[in-house]
Design a protein around this motif. Structure first.
Motif, PDB file in Angstrom:
ATOM      1  N   LYS A  79      34.924  45.473  46.584  1.00 61.41           N
ATOM      2  CA  LYS A  79      34.907  46.552  47.585  1.00 61.41           C
ATOM      3  C   LYS A  79      35.916  47.652  47.288  1.00 61.41           C
ATOM      4  N   LEU A  80      36.794  47.431  46.308  1.00 53.56           N
ATOM      5  CA  LEU A  80      37.780  48.451  45.960  1.00 53.56           C
ATOM      6  C   LEU A  80      37.146  49.645  45.243  1.00 53.56           C
ATOM      7  N   ASN A  81      35.938  49.431  44.693  1.00 56.73           N
ATOM      8  CA  ASN A  81      35.242  50.490  43.959  1.00 56.73           C
ATOM      9  C   ASN A  81      36.143  51.111  42.889  1.00 56.73           C
ATOM     10  N   LEU A  82      36.721  50.257  42.068  1.00 62.56           N
ATOM     11  CA  LEU A  82      37.678  50.718  41.066  1.00 62.56           C
ATOM     12  C   LEU A  82      37.047  51.638  40.022  1.00 62.56           C
ATOM     13  N   LYS A  83      35.752  51.528  39.840  1.00 62.72           N
ATOM     14  CA  LYS A  83      35.079  52.391  38.868  1.00 62.72           C
ATOM     15  C   LYS A  83      35.108  53.852  39.286  1.00 62.72           C
ATOM     16  N   LEU A  88      44.553  54.837  35.755  1.00 64.56           N
ATOM     17  CA  LEU A  88      45.868  54.378  36.206  1.00 64.56           C
ATOM     18  C   LEU A  88      45.895  54.148  37.713  1.00 64.56           C
ATOM     19  N   GLU A  89      45.187  54.994  38.444  1.00 63.33           N
ATOM     20  CA  GLU A  89      45.077  54.813  39.887  1.00 63.33           C
ATOM     21  C   GLU A  89      44.333  53.514  40.208  1.00 63.33           C
ATOM     22  N   ALA A  90      43.301  53.223  39.410  1.00 69.07           N
ATOM     23  CA  ALA A  90      42.520  52.006  39.617  1.00 69.07           C
ATOM     24  C   ALA A  90      43.380  50.760  39.400  1.00 69.07           C
ATOM     25  N   LEU A  91      44.196  50.760  38.353  1.00 66.83           N
ATOM     26  CA  LEU A  91      45.065  49.607  38.089  1.00 66.83           C
ATOM     27  C   LEU A  91      46.111  49.454  39.192  1.00 66.83           C
ATOM     28  N   ALA A  92      46.679  50.575  39.638  1.00 71.77           N
ATOM     29  CA  ALA A  92      47.652  50.512  40.729  1.00 71.77           C
ATOM     30  C   ALA A  92      46.998  49.955  41.991  1.00 71.77           C
ATOM     31  N   SER A  93      45.764  50.357  42.238  1.00 71.14           N
ATOM     32  CA  SER A  93      45.032  49.872  43.402  1.00 71.14           C
ATOM     33  C   SER A  93      44.786  48.369  43.309  1.00 71.14           C
ATOM     34  N   LEU A  94      44.460  47.889  42.109  1.00 68.85           N
ATOM     35  CA  LEU A  94      44.222  46.455  41.923  1.00 68.85           C
ATOM     36  C   LEU A  94      45.508  45.656  42.119  1.00 68.85           C
ATOM     37  N   VAL A  95      46.614  46.150  41.582  1.00 71.75           N
ATOM     38  CA  VAL A  95      47.907  45.467  41.765  1.00 71.75           C
ATOM     39  C   VAL A  95      48.266  45.420  43.249  1.00 71.75           C
ATOM     40  N   ARG A  96      48.087  46.544  43.929  1.00 69.27           N
ATOM     41  CA  ARG A  96      48.415  46.620  45.362  1.00 69.27           C
ATOM     42  C   ARG A  96      47.532  45.669  46.168  1.00 69.27           C
ATOM     43  N   PHE A  97      46.241  45.669  45.857  1.00 67.06           N
ATOM     44  CA  PHE A  97      45.323  44.775  46.559  1.00 67.06           C
ATOM     45  C   PHE A  97      45.702  43.313  46.352  1.00 67.06           C
ATOM     46  N   THR A  98      45.961  42.934  45.110  1.00 64.76           N
ATOM     47  CA  THR A  98      46.279  41.534  44.794  1.00 64.76           C
ATOM     48  C   THR A  98      47.506  41.077  45.563  1.00 64.76           C
ATOM     49  N   TRP A  99      48.531  41.900  45.560  1.00 63.52           N
ATOM     50  CA  TRP A  99      49.769  41.578  46.284  1.00 63.52           C
ATOM     51  C   TRP A  99      49.513  41.412  47.779  1.00 63.52           C
ATOM     52  N   ASN A 100      48.825  42.374  48.364  1.00 61.84           N
ATOM     53  CA  ASN A 100      48.566  42.317  49.804  1.00 61.84           C
ATOM     54  C   ASN A 100      47.637  41.163  50.173  1.00 61.84           C
ATOM     55  N   TYR A 101      46.698  40.849  49.281  1.00 59.02           N
ATOM     56  CA  TYR A 101      45.806  39.718  49.549  1.00 59.02           C
ATOM     57  C   TYR A 101      46.599  38.419  49.604  1.00 59.02           C
ATOM     58  N   TYR A 102      47.506  38.229  48.659  1.00 59.29           N
ATOM     59  CA  TYR A 102      48.334  37.036  48.659  1.00 59.29           C
ATOM     60  C   TYR A 102      49.160  36.943  49.945  1.00 59.29           C
ATOM     61  N   ILE A 137      36.850  40.649  35.028  1.00 64.07           N
ATOM     62  CA  ILE A 137      37.281  40.989  33.675  1.00 64.07           C
ATOM     63  C   ILE A 137      36.538  42.228  33.182  1.00 64.07           C
ATOM     64  N   ASP A 138      35.240  42.299  33.485  1.00 65.56           N
ATOM     65  CA  ASP A 138      34.444  43.450  33.067  1.00 65.56           C
ATOM     66  C   ASP A 138      34.940  44.730  33.739  1.00 65.56           C
ATOM     67  N   ILE A 139      35.315  44.629  35.000  1.00 70.34           N
ATOM     68  CA  ILE A 139      35.819  45.802  35.722  1.00 70.34           C
ATOM     69  C   ILE A 139      37.114  46.300  35.090  1.00 70.34           C
ATOM     70  N   VAL A 140      38.024  45.386  34.788  1.00 69.15           N
ATOM     71  CA  VAL A 140      39.296  45.769  34.179  1.00 69.15           C
ATOM     72  C   VAL A 140      39.073  46.300  32.773  1.00 69.15           C
ATOM     73  N   GLU A 141      38.143  45.699  32.050  1.00 68.88           N
ATOM     74  CA  GLU A 141      37.816  46.191  30.710  1.00 68.88           C
ATOM     75  C   GLU A 141      37.309  47.625  30.776  1.00 68.88           C
ATOM     76  N   ASP A 142      36.498  47.910  31.781  1.00 69.09           N
ATOM     77  CA  ASP A 142      35.988  49.269  31.964  1.00 69.09           C
ATOM     78  C   ASP A 142      37.128  50.246  32.256  1.00 69.09           C
ATOM     79  N   ILE A 143      38.081  49.832  33.082  1.00 67.25           N
ATOM     80  CA  ILE A 143      39.239  50.682  33.384  1.00 67.25           C
ATOM     81  C   ILE A 143      40.019  50.987  32.104  1.00 67.25           C
ATOM     82  N   LEU A 144      40.255  49.953  31.318  1.00 63.03           N
ATOM     83  CA  LEU A 144      40.998  50.136  30.069  1.00 63.03           C
ATOM     84  C   LEU A 144      40.273  51.079  29.114  1.00 63.03           C
TER      85      LEU A 144
END
Length: 211
Positions: A79-83, A88-102, A137-144
């Protein structure tokens, strides 16, 4: 007069949902060995007969709880729609989401720790988790790849390793919050400490990937 089939189905789904919710709390607190089926049934306002009818055994219920826990975080990531975000914004969003989810789902951390004690015996047969993880993994690969094409992200970064690091920098902090607070002589769960940690996590990942 018996209930119509649709009503019975709704009642069954509601009962299973209550059992799963209660089981998640119980397994999170006590692990597989310490969790009590009687307590799960009582908390779910059901009975053990229904628990065994729907899930077969305590271990099968534990496996189902684990599956739902892992799929829940994967669904939330989708649901983050990282694509749609800059790399760099997408990676920051993923890090922020992961932290807040935990932070919002401490049961998830406890369940993962519990399953690691069992050497992933219960989730190893769940193809649904492998598929969901490959999706991340595919989503992160796409970001990279997008970042490499625009020159903001360096080449040679393994998407799996990056995912592990994003998970680890939050997971370790929270699983060691009690011992860490004592050893480092600061309250790691203080609001300002949590905010500082999130900023540190984001900066760490962005420094790691920047060109």
């Amino acid at each position: 007069m018996s209930s119509p089939p649709r009503a019975r189905k709704r009642n069954a789904e509601a009962t299973k949902a209550r059992l799963l919710s209660a089981a998640k709390r119980e397994f999170s607190k006590h692990g597989l060995a310490g969790a009590r089926v009687d307590e799960i049934a009582r908390s779910a306002k059901a009975n053990k007969r229904m628990l065994y009818h729907y899930f077969g055994s305590k271990e099968s219920l534990f496996t189902r709880v684990l599956e739902e826990a892992y799929l829940d975080i994967r669904r939330a990531e989708q649901k983050l729609n990282l694509k749609d975000l800059e790399p760099l914004e997408a990676l920051a969003s993923l890090v922020r989401f992961t932290w807040n989810y935990y932070l919002k789902n401490p049961e998830f951390i406890n369940l993962v720790n519990s399953e690691n004690l069992h050497k992933a015996r219960h989730i190893s047969s769940l193809s649904s988790l492998s598929i969901a993880m490959r999706g991340l993994i595919d989503i992160v690969e796409d970001i990279l790849q997008r970042g490499q094409q625009t020159g903001v992200i360096r080449h040679g970064i393994d998407a799996t390793q990056l995912n592990i690091t994003i998970a680890a920098i939050g997971f370790y902090y929270l699983t060691n919050r009690y011992t860490g607070s004592f050893l480092f002589e600061r309250d790691l769960m203080d609001k300002s400490a949590l905010e500082q940690r999130l900023l540190f996590n984001i900066e760490t990942i962005l420094r790691l990937v920047r060109n």
